[in-house]
Design a protein around this motif. Structure first.
Motif, PDB file in Angstrom:
ATOM      1  N   LEU A 416    -104.475 -83.602 -87.652  1.00 32.98           N
ATOM      2  CA  LEU A 416    -105.254 -84.595 -86.933  1.00 32.98           C
ATOM      3  C   LEU A 416    -104.386 -85.745 -86.458  1.00 32.98           C
ATOM      4  CD1 LEU A 416    -108.047 -85.504 -85.994  1.00 32.98           C
ATOM      5  CD2 LEU A 416    -108.368 -86.603 -88.232  1.00 32.98           C
ATOM      6  N   GLY A 417    -103.431 -86.133 -87.229  1.00 28.24           N
ATOM      7  CA  GLY A 417    -102.538 -87.221 -86.828  1.00 28.24           C
ATOM      8  C   GLY A 417    -101.676 -86.835 -85.633  1.00 28.24           C
ATOM      9  N   ARG A 418    -101.159 -85.633 -85.613  1.00 28.39           N
ATOM     10  CA  ARG A 418    -100.339 -85.200 -84.489  1.00 28.39           C
ATOM     11  C   ARG A 418    -101.179 -85.078 -83.225  1.00 28.39           C
ATOM     12  NH1 ARG A 418     -95.341 -83.202 -85.369  1.00 28.39           N
ATOM     13  NH2 ARG A 418     -95.553 -81.842 -83.521  1.00 28.39           N
ATOM     14  N   TYR A 419    -102.392 -84.638 -83.326  1.00 34.31           N
ATOM     15  CA  TYR A 419    -103.271 -84.513 -82.172  1.00 34.31           C
ATOM     16  C   TYR A 419    -103.554 -85.869 -81.551  1.00 34.31           C
ATOM     17  CZ  TYR A 419    -107.469 -83.593 -79.419  1.00 34.31           C
ATOM     18  OH  TYR A 419    -108.397 -83.530 -78.419  1.00 34.31           O
ATOM     19  N   LEU A 420    -103.860 -86.839 -82.319  1.00 34.72           N
ATOM     20  CA  LEU A 420    -104.133 -88.188 -81.815  1.00 34.72           C
ATOM     21  C   LEU A 420    -102.888 -88.796 -81.175  1.00 34.72           C
ATOM     22  CD1 LEU A 420    -106.356 -89.602 -84.711  1.00 34.72           C
ATOM     23  CD2 LEU A 420    -107.088 -88.764 -82.468  1.00 34.72           C
ATOM     24  N   ARG A 422    -100.496 -87.246 -79.511  1.00 28.34           N
ATOM     25  CA  ARG A 422    -100.211 -86.604 -78.241  1.00 28.34           C
ATOM     26  C   ARG A 422    -101.160 -87.071 -77.153  1.00 28.34           C
ATOM     27  NH1 ARG A 422     -96.927 -82.138 -78.115  1.00 28.34           N
ATOM     28  NH2 ARG A 422     -98.088 -81.374 -76.290  1.00 28.34           N
ATOM     29  N   HIS A 423    -102.359 -87.473 -77.424  1.00 31.50           N
ATOM     30  CA  HIS A 423    -103.329 -87.885 -76.437  1.00 31.50           C
ATOM     31  C   HIS A 423    -103.435 -89.401 -76.329  1.00 31.50           C
ATOM     32  CE1 HIS A 423    -104.480 -83.695 -77.166  1.00 31.50           C
ATOM     33  NE2 HIS A 423    -105.087 -83.737 -75.942  1.00 31.50           N
ATOM     34  N   LYS A 424    -102.404 -90.111 -76.581  1.00 34.59           N
ATOM     35  CA  LYS A 424    -102.411 -91.560 -76.474  1.00 34.59           C
ATOM     36  C   LYS A 424    -102.127 -91.976 -75.025  1.00 34.59           C
ATOM     37  CE  LYS A 424    -100.244 -95.668 -78.411  1.00 34.59           C
ATOM     38  NZ  LYS A 424     -99.212 -96.191 -79.325  1.00 34.59           N
ATOM     39  N   GLY A 425    -102.912 -92.988 -74.303  1.00 33.80           N
ATOM     40  CA  GLY A 425    -102.677 -93.449 -72.919  1.00 33.80           C
ATOM     41  C   GLY A 425    -103.536 -94.636 -72.585  1.00 33.80           C
ATOM     42  N   THR A 426    -103.449 -95.049 -71.266  1.00 39.63           N
ATOM     43  CA  THR A 426    -104.210 -96.188 -70.778  1.00 39.63           C
ATOM     44  C   THR A 426    -105.256 -95.697 -69.798  1.00 39.63           C
ATOM     45  OG1 THR A 426    -102.291 -97.588 -70.995  1.00 39.63           O
ATOM     46  CG2 THR A 426    -104.091 -98.404 -69.593  1.00 39.63           C
TER      47      THR A 426
END
Length: 463
Positions: A416-420, A422-426
């Protein structure tokens, strides 16, 4: 002639006077010599004078007071240190002569001569009675007669005591008075009460009866069942009882209603076991026989339930024996009963430990644990020698399950930590897209829709 006669008379008169004077002087000298001996005779006469004076001072009878028990023998002794053949005499309190020297004067077969001499006179009085008590006199017949007095004290022996007021049998709760009495004591005797071996206090009463005394002692009792079979003893203490004191003993018998208790032979009865219920009943008279019932009725199965005296025996327990058992005992004073609730437990089953661990942990069934209490060693009190190994296997299985759960949880957290990450943005809303050149929110929305064609210029890409 006349002058010659006068001269001769005068000469004879003078001569007579001289003779009288000389005679008087000789008498005085003789008396002085008798009282004051001459120097030549000082030694022998002085020694004799001392002996004479000592003999005179020793001529006094010596006696002693005497105490004797009634029925005993009194030896009366009179002694003289120095006696010049002077007789001794014993007299009784009535001034009757008993013995004058070795001569018996009073006709009494109880009085006998023991010894008679110039220095002592001893007599004996057998079978002494209380009337023999008094002042006895020993006389030494000198000039004048010298006497000495001795007092004979006679002790009255108390009779064996008697205990009155005891009712047989006594009933529990009664109030009774025990009275102990003794007669013939002199001086007054002392009475002591004992409950078994322990001394208790009573109320004493003394009455004079002639020269003797009658003594009573009372004991107030509130009778209880603990007094049944207790020995109450009255003892007489008196100086005349030198060997064994007089005493009387009574054993109290108390009747009381029965008291019942039921005692089981097993603490946790189980199916198939042998059980004995004992009906312990205490009462006087003894409440025999006792009566057993189950749930208010007769015993259902007399083949397995055996009644022998006060015991109820189950040869082999089963679930049908569950119920309330009642024991009842009675006598003419009352009835008493006691109950025992019987619950027969299941026989515990214990499986042998497995040599290979199972693929999946098997959790215990809570309903099964609640359904039977006899299988639990802490309840039944019976310990299985394999119980320690079984508990060790259960702990190992539980530990393995916990370890697997913890490992799976950690893996899920990492994914779950790796998934979050990778999908980090503005991300911009419609208002934000046109907010740069618009004066208000409505204009910003319109501008955002018009600038949709240029939206690709503000997109971001994750690499």
């Amino acid at each position: 002639m006349i002058h010659k006669s006068h001269l001769i008379f005068t000469l004879y008169t003078v001569y007579g006077i001289l003779l009288k004077v000389m005679a008087s002087k000789g008498k005085v000298r003789a008396q002085r010599d008798e009282i004051y001996p001459s120097v030549q005779s000082v030694i022998p006469l002085g020694e004799g004078e001392r002996i004479k004076r000592k003999s005179v001072s020793g001529q006094y009878p010596l006696v002693q007071n005497l105490t004797v028990t009634e029925g005993g023998t009194a030896n009366m002794t009179c002694r003289v240190e120095y006696n010049d053949n002077t007789s001794l005499q014993w007299s009784n309190p009535a001034q009757q002569t008993l013995f004058f020297g070795d001569k018996k004067a009073l006709r009494d077969n109880r009085i006998e001569l023991v010894r008679a001499s110039w220095s002592e006179l001893i007599i004996s009085i057998h079978d002494v009675t209380l009337s023999d008590e008094g002042m006895y006199t020993c006389s030494l017949f000198t000039m004048p007669v010298r006497t000495a007095k001795a007092y004979l004290t006679v002790l009255g022996v108390p009779e064996k005591p008697q205990i009155d007021g005891l009712t047989k049998p006594a009933i529990e709760g009664d109030h009774i008075t025990l009275t102990c009495m003794t007669q013939g004591s002199k001086p007054a005797a002392d009475l002591r009460w004992f409950r078994n071996e322990k001394e208790i206090k009573g109320a004493k009463e003394v009455n004079a009866s002639g020269k003797t005394f009658t003594v009573r002692s009372s004991l107030q009792l509130h009778v209880g069942r603990n007094d049944d079979g207790v020995a109450y003893t009255c003892k007489v203490d008196h100086e005349a009882l030198t060997q064994t004191p007089q005493q009387a003993t009574e054993v109290l018998e108390v009747h009381y209603a029965p008291h019942v208790e039921v005692t089981p032979s097993l603490t946790v009865p189980q199916e198939g076991q042998y059980l004995k219920l004992e009906c312990v009943s205490k009462g006087n008279p003894s409440p025999d026989p006792v009566m057993w019932t189950k749930d208010g009725g007769d015993l259902p199965d007399l083949d397995r339930m055996i009644v022998e005296g006060r015991e109820l025996t189950f040869t082999s327990l089963n679930k049908t024996d569950n119920g309330t058992y009642r024991c009842e005992a009675s006598n003419h004073l009352g009835t008493s009963s006691a109950e025992y609730v019987l619950y027969v437990y299941d026989v515990p089953t214990i499986l042998p430990p497995s040599t290979t661990p199972p693929l999946h942990p098997i959790l215990p069934d809570p309903t099964a644990l609640l359904g039977t209490h006899a299988s639990d060693p802490s309840v039944t009190g019976n310990r299985d020698p394999n119980a320690i190994g079984q508990h060790g296997t259960d702990h190992a299985l539980i530990g393995g399950v916990v370890a697997v759960v913890v490992f799976v949880t950690l893996c899920l957290i990492i994914v779950l930590g790796r998934y979050l990450a990778r999908h980090k943005g503005t991300y911009l809303t419609n208002e934000a897209k046109g907010a740069d050149d618009a004066p208000d929110a409505d204009t910003a929305i319109i501008n955002a829709e018009g600038n949709h064609a240029h939206a690709e210029e503000k997109k971001e890409y994750f690499i």
